[in-house]
Scaffold this motif. Structure first.
Motif, mmCIF file in Angstrom:
data_model
loop_
_atom_site.group_PDB
_atom_site.id
_atom_site.type_symbol
_atom_site.label_atom_id
_atom_site.label_comp_id
_atom_site.label_asym_id
_atom_site.label_seq_id
_atom_site.Cartn_x
_atom_site.Cartn_y
_atom_site.Cartn_z
ATOM 1 N N LEU A 57 17.696 -17.129 119.331
ATOM 2 C CA LEU A 57 16.593 -17.063 118.719
ATOM 3 C C LEU A 57 16.189 -18.388 117.834
ATOM 4 O O LEU A 57 15.008 -19.038 118.135
ATOM 5 C CB LEU A 57 16.223 -15.880 117.670
ATOM 6 N N LEU A 58 17.663 -19.006 117.508
ATOM 7 C CA LEU A 58 17.403 -20.420 116.522
ATOM 8 C C LEU A 58 17.020 -21.400 117.723
ATOM 9 O O LEU A 58 16.290 -22.299 117.273
ATOM 10 C CB LEU A 58 18.750 -20.460 116.088
ATOM 11 N N MET A 93 14.100 -30.223 110.045
ATOM 12 C CA MET A 93 14.013 -28.716 110.392
ATOM 13 C C MET A 93 14.914 -28.246 111.486
ATOM 14 O O MET A 93 15.743 -27.554 111.439
ATOM 15 C CB MET A 93 12.791 -28.378 110.861
ATOM 16 N N ASN A 94 15.128 -29.216 112.345
ATOM 17 C CA ASN A 94 16.119 -28.872 113.620
ATOM 18 C C ASN A 94 17.397 -28.990 113.123
ATOM 19 O O ASN A 94 18.314 -28.177 113.630
ATOM 20 C CB ASN A 94 15.722 -29.652 114.561
ATOM 21 N N VAL A 95 17.707 -30.147 112.262
ATOM 22 C CA VAL A 95 19.335 -30.248 111.803
ATOM 23 C C VAL A 95 19.516 -29.085 111.078
ATOM 24 O O VAL A 95 20.534 -28.666 111.137
ATOM 25 C CB VAL A 95 19.164 -31.823 111.055
ATOM 26 N N ARG A 96 18.562 -28.616 110.117
ATOM 27 C CA ARG A 96 19.212 -27.379 109.256
ATOM 28 C C ARG A 96 19.352 -26.117 109.937
ATOM 29 O O ARG A 96 20.002 -25.586 109.607
ATOM 30 C CB ARG A 96 17.796 -27.494 108.233
ATOM 31 N N LEU A 97 18.248 -26.010 111.126
ATOM 32 C CA LEU A 97 18.589 -24.904 111.931
ATOM 33 C C LEU A 97 19.981 -24.836 112.781
ATOM 34 O O LEU A 97 20.627 -23.916 112.738
ATOM 35 C CB LEU A 97 17.358 -24.629 112.731
ATOM 36 N N LYS A 99 22.481 -26.069 111.283
ATOM 37 C CA LYS A 99 23.447 -25.800 110.386
ATOM 38 C C LYS A 99 23.228 -24.338 110.038
ATOM 39 O O LYS A 99 24.472 -23.597 109.861
ATOM 40 C CB LYS A 99 23.075 -26.665 109.142
ATOM 41 N N ALA A 100 22.065 -23.635 109.922
ATOM 42 C CA ALA A 100 21.974 -22.265 109.643
ATOM 43 C C ALA A 100 22.664 -21.498 110.603
ATOM 44 O O ALA A 100 23.435 -20.704 110.451
ATOM 45 C CB ALA A 100 20.584 -21.928 109.691
ATOM 46 N N ASN A 101 22.736 -21.963 111.995
ATOM 47 C CA ASN A 101 23.388 -21.344 113.121
ATOM 48 C C ASN A 101 24.742 -21.278 112.925
ATOM 49 O O ASN A 101 25.556 -20.448 113.138
ATOM 50 C CB ASN A 101 22.883 -21.834 114.421
ATOM 51 N N ALA A 102 25.270 -22.521 112.741
ATOM 52 C CA ALA A 102 26.702 -22.702 112.754
ATOM 53 C C ALA A 102 27.176 -22.159 111.486
ATOM 54 O O ALA A 102 28.454 -21.633 111.487
ATOM 55 C CB ALA A 102 27.145 -24.316 112.370
ATOM 56 N N SER A 103 26.645 -21.943 110.173
ATOM 57 C CA SER A 103 27.040 -21.444 108.879
ATOM 58 C C SER A 103 26.731 -20.032 108.576
ATOM 59 O O SER A 103 27.084 -19.305 107.795
ATOM 60 C CB SER A 103 26.951 -22.214 107.791
ATOM 61 N N ILE A 109 17.380 -20.651 106.944
ATOM 62 C CA ILE A 109 16.217 -20.310 107.929
ATOM 63 C C ILE A 109 14.973 -19.962 107.048
ATOM 64 O O ILE A 109 13.990 -20.390 107.497
ATOM 65 C CB ILE A 109 16.528 -18.958 108.516
ATOM 66 N N ASP A 110 15.313 -19.382 105.920
ATOM 67 C CA ASP A 110 14.074 -19.339 105.132
ATOM 68 C C ASP A 110 13.370 -20.677 104.695
ATOM 69 O O ASP A 110 12.242 -21.007 104.451
ATOM 70 C CB ASP A 110 14.449 -18.609 103.718
ATOM 71 N N GLU A 111 14.290 -21.733 104.247
ATOM 72 C CA GLU A 111 13.795 -23.132 103.999
ATOM 73 C C GLU A 111 13.174 -23.455 105.068
ATOM 74 O O GLU A 111 11.945 -24.045 104.897
ATOM 75 C CB GLU A 111 15.104 -24.000 103.486
ATOM 76 N N VAL A 112 13.441 -23.441 106.432
ATOM 77 C CA VAL A 112 12.762 -24.211 107.296
ATOM 78 C C VAL A 112 11.529 -23.141 107.855
ATOM 79 O O VAL A 112 10.539 -23.912 107.747
ATOM 80 C CB VAL A 112 13.791 -24.238 108.645
ATOM 81 N N ALA A 113 11.406 -22.029 107.442
ATOM 82 C CA ALA A 113 10.204 -21.162 107.620
ATOM 83 C C ALA A 113 9.219 -21.644 106.492
ATOM 84 O O ALA A 113 8.143 -21.736 106.696
ATOM 85 C CB ALA A 113 10.659 -19.502 107.402
#
Length: 129
Positions: A57-58, A93-97, A99-103, A109-113
């Motif tokens: 999904l990410l 946003m993509n870099v953060r996602l 990171k969200a996936n890895a960590s 995810i909330d930040e990007v949303a």
């Protein structure tokens, strides 16, 4: 026939019909809505500990944001710098996602949303009349 399968098939046909009839402005709105939906679903998968689904999904959300970024055309913009800033925001946003996936961090995810909602609100406000 399985009712869930029938529902999915209906949704697929219905979404194809919506896409074929949508204006370019509406298509961008639909992409943003789809991205937000994938982020919410990924967060749910993360909460359930469904790591493969979360990753899938990410990845879909990243693909949507990448598509939004690729659709930017600063040559057609009144202010190319604004388009460059939006492109940088999509990249962030993509870099953060990733990171969200890895960590496994739902707060990212909330930040990007929140960022995507802000962009979408701006886009919705300039709807063609």
């Amino acid at each position: 026939m399985n009712p869930m399968r029938a529902l999915r098939q209906y949704q697929k046909v219905n979404s194809h019909a919506q896409v074929s009839e949508a204006s370019p402005h509406r298509l961008i709105q639909m992409l943003m809505e789809g991205g937000l939906e994938r982020l919410a679903q990924a967060k749910g998968a993360m909460a359930r500990g469904d790591i493969p689904q979360k990753g899938l999904l990410l990845t879909k959300a990243i693909d949507i944001i990448t598509g939004l970024r690729q659709g930017l055309d600063e040559t057609k913009a009144e202010d190319p710098a604004t388009i460059q800033r939006l492109a940088a925001l999509y990249d962030y946003m993509n870099v953060r996602l990733l990171k969200a996936n890895a960590s496994n961090d739902p707060e990212i995810i909330d930040e990007v949303a929140r960022l995507l909602i802000t962009v979408k609100e701006g886009w919705d406000a300039i709807a063609p009349q």
